[in-house]
Each structure stands twice: as structure tokens, then as C-alpha cells.
Design an enzyme around this catalytic site. Structure first.
Site, mmCIF file in Angstrom:
data_model
loop_
_atom_site.group_PDB
_atom_site.id
_atom_site.type_symbol
_atom_site.label_atom_id
_atom_site.label_comp_id
_atom_site.label_asym_id
_atom_site.label_seq_id
_atom_site.Cartn_x
_atom_site.Cartn_y
_atom_site.Cartn_z
ATOM 1 N N SER A 1 3.314 -15.085 -12.920
ATOM 2 C CA SER A 1 4.029 -15.654 -11.768
ATOM 3 C C SER A 1 5.371 -16.283 -12.119
ATOM 4 C CB SER A 1 3.142 -16.669 -11.056
ATOM 5 O OG SER A 1 2.660 -17.652 -11.963
ATOM 6 N N GLU B 1 8.438 -29.442 0.278
ATOM 7 C CA GLU B 1 7.916 -30.202 -0.843
ATOM 8 C C GLU B 1 8.014 -29.325 -2.086
ATOM 9 O OE1 GLU B 1 6.070 -28.332 1.104
ATOM 10 O OE2 GLU B 1 5.134 -27.101 -0.462
ATOM 11 N N LYS C 1 8.200 -17.416 -6.421
ATOM 12 C CA LYS C 1 8.424 -18.197 -5.202
ATOM 13 C C LYS C 1 9.651 -17.751 -4.412
ATOM 14 C CE LYS C 1 5.775 -22.369 -6.025
ATOM 15 N NZ LYS C 1 5.438 -22.405 -7.468
HETATM 16 C C1 LIG Z 1 4.142 -22.773 -7.934
HETATM 17 C C2 LIG Z 1 3.710 -21.873 -8.966
HETATM 18 C C3 LIG Z 1 2.403 -21.390 -9.001
HETATM 19 C C4 LIG Z 1 1.343 -21.839 -8.059
HETATM 20 O O1 LIG Z 1 1.547 -21.494 -6.720
HETATM 21 P P1 LIG Z 1 0.698 -20.386 -6.003
HETATM 22 O O2 LIG Z 1 1.035 -20.578 -4.570
HETATM 23 O O3 LIG Z 1 -0.748 -20.651 -6.291
HETATM 24 O O4 LIG Z 1 1.134 -19.085 -6.522
HETATM 25 C C5 LIG Z 1 2.086 -20.465 -9.968
HETATM 26 N N1 LIG Z 1 2.990 -20.060 -10.884
HETATM 27 C C6 LIG Z 1 4.251 -20.516 -10.893
HETATM 28 C C7 LIG Z 1 5.185 -20.019 -11.929
HETATM 29 C C8 LIG Z 1 4.659 -21.438 -9.941
HETATM 30 O O5 LIG Z 1 5.907 -21.882 -9.956
#
Ligand SMILES: *Cc1c(COP(=O)(O)O)cnc(C)c1O
Length: 398
Positions: free
Chosen positions: A381, A115, A93
Site C-alpha cells: 500500500s 483527518e 491513498k
Molecule cells: C493509511 C494507510 C493504510 C491503512 O489504510 P487502509 O484504509 O486500511 O488502507 C495502509 N497503508 C498505508 C501505506 C497507509 O498510508
């Protein structure tokens, strides 16, 4: 790459029949300003070189691509991870938050509003706000505040104001409503920084563009490591930003299969999952058109996932288009499959994944078992430090 991204979205912010902008006129005027500014500023030499320098020196990019030897020995196949867990603040993010923060600075804004679900977007945006010297106001559902306590503490340490949201299910959807309202009260000094490839135009495009670096790096690294492209690339999909980041790097490589993984939660009953692309129908929520989990009247249905960052009833408009076109396949992983992947990756590779990312790891493990000769690249992610108390309290140590 360049062609696909230039052509999508169209000038009105549509990805096929999805996206667009369904918002009050006052807000539309502000969005138009952001769109115009984004097109000129984001192409400027100064903006590009400042963002490049931030990524390198502050975020620690490029993040590595890693071959999971131990896990692959267990499953068959070859599983690779794009290590966004090693991006500063522990998730992908920050990629779009630093971009949004830099844009806010160029626009002369004083405050960022957003948010957050899992708290990761809030932490990332609060980090960006601290870096750029901006005020930061984060709206968060009370259920998520309780579940993600360490992230709440982080946001406060970073100087942000955390606004608890106590209506409805007290999770991500309500937090979005609340943040929108706050932004509408002061659109001149503030900028709304959305946490995924959702919301009215230009946000799905802007967030995707800032996440594109993940796919560009991963493609280059994968080719350097193996001399070829991966057979499949996978990522979890909440709103869809980490998935669009990695998919956009491979979208014009037609031979690479792209697979988005949504949470099927506890069951496929209403309120037990959040798989909007797999089980939703087109509709409008939060100012854009997408696949939605909605009732007959178009009201969003309650959603649930073990991963707070995935429990959103809609999905990014670009994913909706890519689903209809058949360029990306969408599948699901359940809470149980997610937990199995969470424990396995931790124990076997020494990497504790976020519960969100564990959904993609779960799919990769299944794929690798079924395709022993093939390679799959997972966008990891985020890291799971934020989730360990929740997991161990509820499911113990396996
Ligand atoms: C917020 C988050 C997601 C989901 O958000 P996307 O916009 O679908 O990528 C996925 N993995 C992590 C670690 C997150 O913090």
C-alpha cells in the site's frame, strides 16, 4: 465484479448489517446530496475520462505488479507485490483523494476537510487540493504530528492548514472527531473527504469505487505475467481502503483466497493492538456500524499499532460483511512480525515498505513458507520513507 459492486452496498448504504448512516439530520441532508451527486456525476463520461487522464498523467498509473524473486527464494512459494508505493505521493491513498477532489470540483465546493493518522491521507488530500485549486484543512493528533513530522511538512508545503488535535490519545480517532466538527460548521462550502472505506454512506462505497482501480490493474497484470490467477491476495487493514481496492478486483473469483491482515501490536491486551475485525464486536462509531473494539458501554477502547495508519478502533463495513460471509479471512501480524518484514523486504528486494504494508508482507512471508507451491499477491500500500527515522531511532538498523 460489476454485479457484486452494484449490489453492495444496498440503497440505504448497508453492507449486510453494517455501514448505514448514523449522523445528525443536518449532516444527513449533506450526505444525501453527495450520494445523489456521486451516482450521477461518477457515471458521466466527462468525470470518467478526466479521472482516467489524472491517473495516467499525474499519478503515474498503472503501478506495476512485481515478482519478488529474492524474497520468494528465501521463503519458498511465489510472492508478488502490487506496487502502490509507486503511486504519486507514495501510497494508495491518492487514488481516492483524486476521486474525492474531482467530485468536490464537480460539486462546486471550495474546501476539503479531513483527518489523518500516518499523515499519508493528509498528504494525498493536500496534493489533490493543490491540483484542483481547493482549500485544504487537515486534522491530526499531536502524537502523530510528532511521529510523522516529514508528512506534516509536506502538507504545509502543499498549501494545507494542519490542525493539531490535543485531546484523548491524540491519534487518529480524535482527529476524526475534530474533522467532523469542523465540517459540521460549514457543510455548504466544504466537503469532508474521508481517508478510508469508513464513515457514513456514501463514503465506504465511494472510497472503495475509487480504489477499485488497484484490483482491476493487479488482476490484469497478474494474469499477463503468469497466465493464471493468484492463489491468495492479501492486504493490511486499518480502515480497509487498500484492502477493498485489491480485494474488489478478485471478489468474484471464488478460487482466490482473500486475506486481510490487522495489527496485533504489542500484545492482545486492551490498548496494545487494533485488530477490530478479529477481536471486536458490532457497534456504531463515527456514523456507521462495524466491528468495533469497544467496552461494555459501547465506548471505543484505546488502540495501538506500530503503524499509525492502522490504529483505528473500527473497520470498513464492507470488510465486516465479507468476514461474516466468509469470503475474506482476517488474521493478524504483530509489531515484531511487521518489523521483520520491513527489514527483510528492504534488504532482500530493495523496497522499503510502509509499516502498514509490512503487516501484509509479514503474512505473505508466513504463507509462502507454509505453501511452497502457491502464489500470493500483496497490496504494497505504501513506501516506508515516512517511517525510517521512527524505525531506526527505536529499533536500530538490522
Ligand atoms: C493509511 C494507510 C493504510 C491503512 O489504510 P487502509 O484504509 O486500511 O488502507 C495502509 N497503508 C498505508 C501505506 C497507509 O498510508
Amino acid at each position: 465484479m460489476a454485479d457484486y459492486m452494484k449490489l453492495n452496498p444496498d440503497e440505504k448504504g448497508y453492507f449486510g448489517e453494517y455501514g448505514g448512516s448514523f449522523i445528525p439530520p443536518q449532516l444527513q441532508a449533506e450526505m444525501d446530496k453527495i450520494t445523489d451527486a456521486y451516482y450521477s456525476i461518477s457515471k458521466s463520461h466527462d468525470f470518467i475520462s478526466e479521472l482516467r487522464s489524472i491517473r495516467k498523467h499525474f499519478q503515474g498509473r498503472p503501478t506495476p505488479t512485481y515478482f519478488c524473486r529474492n524474497l520468494s527464494n528465501r521463503t519458498g512459494g511465489r510472492i508478488y507485490l502490487k506496487r502502490e508505493d509507486l503511486n504519486h505521493t507514495g501510497a494508495h491513498k491518492l487514488n481516492h483523494c483524486m476521486g474525492e477532489g474531482l467530485l468536490a470540483k464537480y460539486l462546486g465546493k471550495k474546501k476539503v476537510i479531513a483527518e489523518t493518522g500516518a499523515g499519508q491521507h493528509g498528504v494525498a488530500l493536500a496534493t489533490a487540493a493543490a491540483y484542483f485549486g481547493l482549500e485544504c484543512e487537515i486534522h491530526m493528533g499531536e502524537v502523530d504530528i510528532a511521529k510523522e513530522h516529514p508528512n506534516v511538512v509536506r502538507m504545509k508545503l502543499l498549501g494545507a492548514t494542519v490542525v493539531p488535535v490535543s485531546h484523548g490519545l491524540k491519534t487518529l480517532k480524535e482527529a476524526v472527531d475534530s474533522a467532523f466538527e469542523a465540517y459540521l460548521k460549514d457543510p455548504v462550502n466544504a466537503i469532508y473527504c474521508i481517508g478510508s472505506v469508513v464513515g457514513p454512506h456514501p463514503f465506504p462505497m465511494l472510497v472503495r469505487d475509487f480504489q477499485h482501480v488497484v484490483g482491476v490493474e493487479a488482476r490484469e497484470q497478474f494474469i499477463e505475467m503468469t497466465g493464471e490467477l493468484p492463489d491468495s491476495v492479501t492486504a493490511c487493514v486499518g480502515g480497509g481502503s487498500n484492502a477493498m481496492g485489491i480485494f474488489s478486483g478478485f471478489i468474484e473469483d471464488q478460487e482466490v483466497r482473500l486475506v486481510g491482515v490487522e495489527p496485533s501490536g504489542r500484545s492482545l491486551k486492551i490498548g496494545d493492538h487494533a485488530a477490530s475485525l478479529s477481536y471486536g464486536k458490532p457497534g456504531v462509531l463515527h456514523g456507521f456500524r462495524s466491528y468495533l473494539l469497544q467496552d461494555d458501554k459501547g465506548e471505543p477502547l484505546p488502540v495501538y499499532s506500530i503503524a499509525s495508519g492502522l490504529d483505528y478502533p473500527g473497520s470498513g463495513p464492507e470488510h465486516c460483511m465479507l468476514k461474516d460471509k466468509g469470503r475474506v479471512e482476517y488474521t493478524v501480524a504483530s509489531d515484531d512480525e511487521c518489523l521483520d518484514a520491513f527489514y527483510t523486504l528492504s534488504k532482500v528486494e530493495g523496497i522499503i515498505p510502509a509499516l502498514e504494508s509490512s503487516h501484509a508482507v509479514a503474512y505473505a512471508m508466513k504463507y509462502a513458507k507454509e505453501n511452497p507451491r502457491k502464489s500470493i499477491l500483496v497490496n504494497l500500500s505504501g513506501r516506508g520513507d515516512k517511517d525510517i527515522d521512527f524505525v531506526v531511532d527505536n529499533y536500530g538498523i538490522r
